[in-house]
Design an enzyme around this catalytic site. Sequence first.
Site, mmCIF file in Angstrom:
data_model
loop_
_atom_site.group_PDB
_atom_site.id
_atom_site.type_symbol
_atom_site.label_atom_id
_atom_site.label_comp_id
_atom_site.label_asym_id
_atom_site.label_seq_id
_atom_site.Cartn_x
_atom_site.Cartn_y
_atom_site.Cartn_z
ATOM 1 N N GLY A 137 1.579 10.690 1.973
ATOM 2 C CA GLY A 137 1.989 10.593 3.367
ATOM 3 C C GLY A 137 3.130 9.617 3.559
ATOM 4 O O GLY A 137 4.117 9.606 2.815
ATOM 5 N N CYS A 138 2.995 8.768 4.570
ATOM 6 C CA CYS A 138 4.051 7.827 4.918
ATOM 7 C C CYS A 138 4.281 6.778 3.835
ATOM 8 O O CYS A 138 5.353 6.170 3.777
ATOM 9 C CB CYS A 138 3.717 7.139 6.242
ATOM 10 S SG CYS A 138 3.616 8.267 7.652
ATOM 11 N N ALA A 139 3.285 6.533 2.990
ATOM 12 C CA ALA A 139 3.442 5.550 1.913
ATOM 13 C C ALA A 139 4.339 6.054 0.796
ATOM 14 O O ALA A 139 4.774 5.278 -0.061
ATOM 15 C CB ALA A 139 2.080 5.174 1.333
ATOM 16 N N ALA A 140 4.635 7.340 0.790
ATOM 17 C CA ALA A 140 5.359 7.934 -0.333
ATOM 18 C C ALA A 140 6.786 7.429 -0.455
ATOM 19 O O ALA A 140 7.352 7.425 -1.551
ATOM 20 C CB ALA A 140 5.351 9.453 -0.221
ATOM 21 N N PHE A 333 3.225 2.287 4.154
ATOM 22 C CA PHE A 333 1.778 2.392 4.350
ATOM 23 C C PHE A 333 1.417 3.841 4.646
ATOM 24 O O PHE A 333 2.133 4.542 5.352
ATOM 25 C CB PHE A 333 1.324 1.502 5.519
ATOM 26 C CG PHE A 333 1.853 0.097 5.460
ATOM 27 C CD1 PHE A 333 1.567 -0.718 4.381
ATOM 28 C CD2 PHE A 333 2.659 -0.403 6.474
ATOM 29 C CE1 PHE A 333 2.057 -2.015 4.308
ATOM 30 C CE2 PHE A 333 3.159 -1.689 6.413
ATOM 31 C CZ PHE A 333 2.854 -2.510 5.338
#
Length: 377
Positions: A137-140, A333
């Site tokens: 997700g956004c942590a990628a 995150f």
Amino acid sequence: MATLCKPAVSVPEHVITMEETLDLARSLHKDHPQLPLALRLIGNTGVTQRHIVQPIEETLRHPGFQERNELYEAEAKARVPAVVRAALGHAELRAADIDMIVYVSCTGFMMPSLTAWLINTMGFPSHTRQVPIAQLGCAAGGAAINRAHDFCLAYPDANVLIVACEFCSLCYQPTDLGVGSLLSNGLFGDAVAAAVVRGHGGTGIKVERNHSHLVPDTEDWIAYSVRETGFHFLLDKRVPKTMEPLAPALHEIARAHGWNASGLDFYIIHAGGPRILDDLSHFLEVPPEAFRFSRATLTEYGNIASAVVLDAVRRLFDEGGVRDGARGMLAGFGPGITAEMCLGSWVTAPVVASSLNIRRVVGYRPRAAQPALRGAR
């Protein structure tokens, strides 16, 4: 030395403003018992506008998972190449100089990954390593930088291309009526970003240490439920409070490197929402201005998932960068709850290139970005 060079970022041409988002919520969900709460939460995001790959009328229509995924693939192939060319230009490299491509996206699915298509169509060597990341997700965005750093530590002469392609609007689900889903409908935007991590040379952030951290027992706080209609985004109401358990991990990576997380020169933080940035400002004991690049991304583009950190880095470059040796932190995150963090110092490439850099850039002629793309820079 692995240096994160200036990213290139492009957003689609279709725009929806905050006022239009709130009006749509009022008209589509006028009988929703928690509509006032949802409107307040959306209004508090600080997002003034978002960019989407289709007009809003088409975005609200759900033709089925197959058609949406086909649109994801078509839009990725139409929009990614120009951004990749721009990122290569910023790094003063050619496609032939790239040793690995890290492709991150959580809003569509392709197998083989878009990396295979890029190698076949853009002149990357056939031996280019492929690292597609689909489930962070956004942590990628942070994970991509960290894996590029790892690769350059193992192969110091290598160069890594990072591509983040997020079409969040293609995950809109009209039947999801929870407050978390309504909030996400007013928070997420679409964007494509790319950047190069150079093993040698380049101007940007010299990555010195990276680290991952998982908050225990939070797997269901941010998640996808995969159904016949596609990806259904699940967002727990506890997510905005995750900076309290994550802040110690940010302090720890800095201490392990002999730095103070509260006294760095720049911060690149995933802008999941204003509460995340406000809380992190408190727990890191830094002024809100320290997160100005992340806040600008959130305000102008919304939460663009894995592309946020690359856009925030791009804004740091556009501001003129920082002095040589300035120290900073980058963190993304996402689901898990997962944090992908790294530390780095600003470095400026010498005016006179080394023999290695001369070998890499000779004959390079960047092609102009496609005029159909908006916001590529």
